[in-house]
Design an enzyme around this catalytic site. Structure first.
Site: not given
Lengths: 328, 323
Positions: B60, B129
């Protein structure tokens, strides 16, 4: 080695510009004319100069908190640089960036950077843009030994190698991450061995030998231009000053600096030029005087420039919006 | 008029711009042949090829960093992070690089980049998440932040986001991806900083965005049965923020409940509440109320997750406490 006398002279001038700019910045900081932090590049001039001598204006570089040398080597303007160090409106960043954030998009300088290791990922992005647009540009990513312990090093080296991006990773191994010696921050001596983890060529060279840097980076640039992917070039060098001005370098063993002073890259290129009849003693003296004048002009420009207006703090955050100010 | 899912709205917005401008491309984890973790980019790999819908390694930091670098070099990247929670891994690249480069460089560089951030709970994905982290990004000068609630807005805001010369955080709600809604035949770019009034009312203003807009609309129906006529504002854009629409509504209703799915402590709803308190206090007849998630990580088990996340009943209770 394929290098013209003119190129050697240019490289010499660039090294002098860096050395003299930094030496003057050191004094101006001590005099209180430059606020904040300055991280000086004195002693490492051959690395930036030798690497950038392979680049064109449209090629990119990413730099570090110790960025003045890279910016000068890539063609940065001394006046705009000095004015930025002074925090003046004529500075590269209009006084909003300072020493650690000088950039010049017209010269492909994607910025010095205050975050150790941040340039790696930006360089990968520049490489991605070049590949996407199918040009033969390259991006040289400058960074220190200590930044190779950041995750960004791994992420960008991995991406550049798997996508064959035209990025040349130039590690300036100056032996320290701030005050912590390389032996205490990583269990390797040669950073270049890390290239093997990415199936990428990696070489270690004497970063104070400008011709060695020029050749090694030149080979890497040539591979990158041909679409053959990235290279890691480790240049062993040393910073003469502390991490930043004011650092008393209590962590340095006795004699270490003296040993490196003997490897000063500037007398080395002078000796080469004299031996090969590229410049005479008189010409060298003239060149020194000419660069001294450039630095004086840059300082005068910075001194005489206006400070930035307060309103200027409210713009340039976005391309299309101005922030509210305050009433006092 | 046609029906489109929220995911299709996002996809169409991206595809229209990619057909128009070869410098626009999408990259991120599994966005290629796989079509994205939530199927948002399904089919785009076939249309645009692997260089323009490009799978990245799971990294990321370099996804955001390469968006910054490629935008600085003239491209218009759309970076997808699979979950907004993964922003933590790339936070330096966003906060210290993307948001600040233009300013630090004296305005001499543009970073036309979009970061897509699937957000929110409600799918049993647990604490790593399911977060709602809009307060983090709205806090940072240099970023723009939008958060659509329906297909038309997702489409129109995406068109604007890609045309913008600044880093735009495009927050998407995961529960909404499959929700269908009406989309005009020709979608125009929706300007940032323009809220939309989804339901007009006179007694209380419900301010929200994303999935909670629907909770607000459901709450408004329930409140109507009790004679309370609620106005529902969908902010759509968190920064720039449409303060005018908020103040105009308060002049009419004099009561406000602000709703988001964020853990309430330090939530963006607190910023809206403070703006109202500072700039529109004398319009208020009752204390400002905020509805959010409980101040816990989002738990996994369905009953626990439903307990922690806010719903329309919490909104109804908050409104009733004002009367």
């Amino acid at each position: 080695m394929n290098i013209t006398n003119e190129q050697v002279k240019n490289m010499y001038q660039t090294m002098l510009k860096i050395r003299k700019f930094e030496t003057r910045a050191k004094d101006l900081f001590a005099e209180g004319k430059i606020p904040g932090f300055v991280h000086l590049y004195i002693g490492e001039e051959a690395t930036a100069t030798g690497a950038c001598a392979n680049l064109r204006d449209e090629d990119y570089i990413t730099s570090t908190h110790r960025g003045h040398g890279h910016i000068i080597a890539k063609g940065g303007d001394l006046k705009n640089m000095m004015a930025e160090l002074f925090g003046k409106e004529t500075g590269y960043c209009k006084g909003k960036g300072g020493s650690m954030h000088i950039a010049d998009a017209t010269k492909g300088i994607l910025g010095a950077n205050g975050i150790v290791g941040a340039g790696h990922n930006i360089a990968a992005g520049a490489g991605l843009a070049i590949q996407y647009k199918k040009t033969d540009q390259v991006c040289v990513c400058f960074f220190g030994d200590a930044s190779t312990n950041q995750s960004t090093f791994h992420e960008s080296m991995n991406l550049a190698s798997v996508w064959k991006l035209p990025v040349i990773f130039v590690c300036e191994n100056n032996g320290y991450g701030i005050s912590v010696s390389q032996a205490r921050h990583q269990a390797i001596t040669d950073v270049s061995v890390r290239a093997s983890a990415y199936n990428m060529p990696g070489v270690t060279i004497d970063g104070n030998d400008i011709f060695a840097v020029y050749e090694a980076v030149g080979e890497a640039v040539s591979r990158a231009r041909k679409g053959q992917g990235p290279t890691l070039v480790e240049c062993k060098t040393y910073r003469w000053r502390g991490h930043f001005e004011g650092d008393m370098t209590v962590y340095r063993p006795n004699g270490e600096l003296d040993a490196w002073l003997k490897k000063d890259p500037i007398p080395r290129i002078e000796k080469y030029m004299l031996e090969n009849n590229i410049m005479s003693e008189a010409e060298i003296a003239n060149e020194n005087a000419a660069v001294d004048n450039m630095i004086k002009d840059a300082e005068k420009f910075a001194e005489e420039s206006n400070v930035a207006s307060l309103e200027s703090a409210l713009v340039d955050i976005y391309s299309d919006m101005v922030e509210e100010g305050r009433v006092r | 008029m046609r029906k489109m899912t929220y995911a299709e709205g996002i996809r169409e917005g991206m595809s229209v711009k990619m057909r128009e401008n070869p410098d626009v491309f999408l990259f991120g984890e599994d966005v290629g042949k796989f079509g994205g973790c939530f199927g948002v980019s399904a089919g785009m790999w076939d249309e645009f090829g692997e260089m323009r819908v490009r799978d990245t390694p799971i990294s990321e930091g370099v996804i955001i960093g390469a968006a910054v670098g490629s935008a600085a070099c003239g491209l218009k990247p759309i970076a997808e992070l699979m979950f907004i929670d993964f922003l933590t891994v790339g936070m330096d690249q966003l906060v210290n690089q993307a948001a600040k480069m233009r300013y630090m460089f004296g305005g001499k560089i543009n970073l036309p980049m979009v970061v897509r951030l699937p957000s929110g709970g409600g799918i049993g994905a647990a604490a790593q998440h399911s977060q709602s982290l809009e307060a983090w990004v709205t806090h940072i000068p240099g970023l723009k932040v939008v958060y659509p609630s329906n297909a038309q807005d997702a489409y129109g805001l995406m068109l604007t986001a890609i045309d913008d010369d600044n880093p735009v955080m495009f927050i998407e709600n995961k529960v909404l991806y499959s929700v269908k809604s009406d989309v005009e035949d020709e979608v125009k770019p929706i300007p940032f900083g323009k809220a939309s009034v989804l339901r007009e009312g006179t007694d209380v203003t419900l301010i929200s965005y994303g999935r909670q807009v629907f909770d607000c609309l459901k709450a408004a129906e329930k409140l109507a049965k009790d004679g309370i006529n609620a106005e529902v504002i969908d902010l759509r854009s968190l920064f720039p923020l449409d303060k005018a629409t908020i103040f105009k509504s308060l002049e009419k209703t004099h009561k406000v409940v602000i709703v988001s799915e964020e853990a309430k402590r330090g939530a963006f709803t607190g910023e809206i509440a403070s703006i109202i308190a500072e700039e529109s206090f004398f319009e208020l007849d009752a204390p400002i109320k905020r509805v959010g998630a409980l101040n816990t990580p989002v738990p996994f088990a369905t009953n626990l997750e439903n307990y922690v996340l806010p719903n329309e009943q919490d909104i109804v209770l908050a409104v009733k406490s004002q009367f």
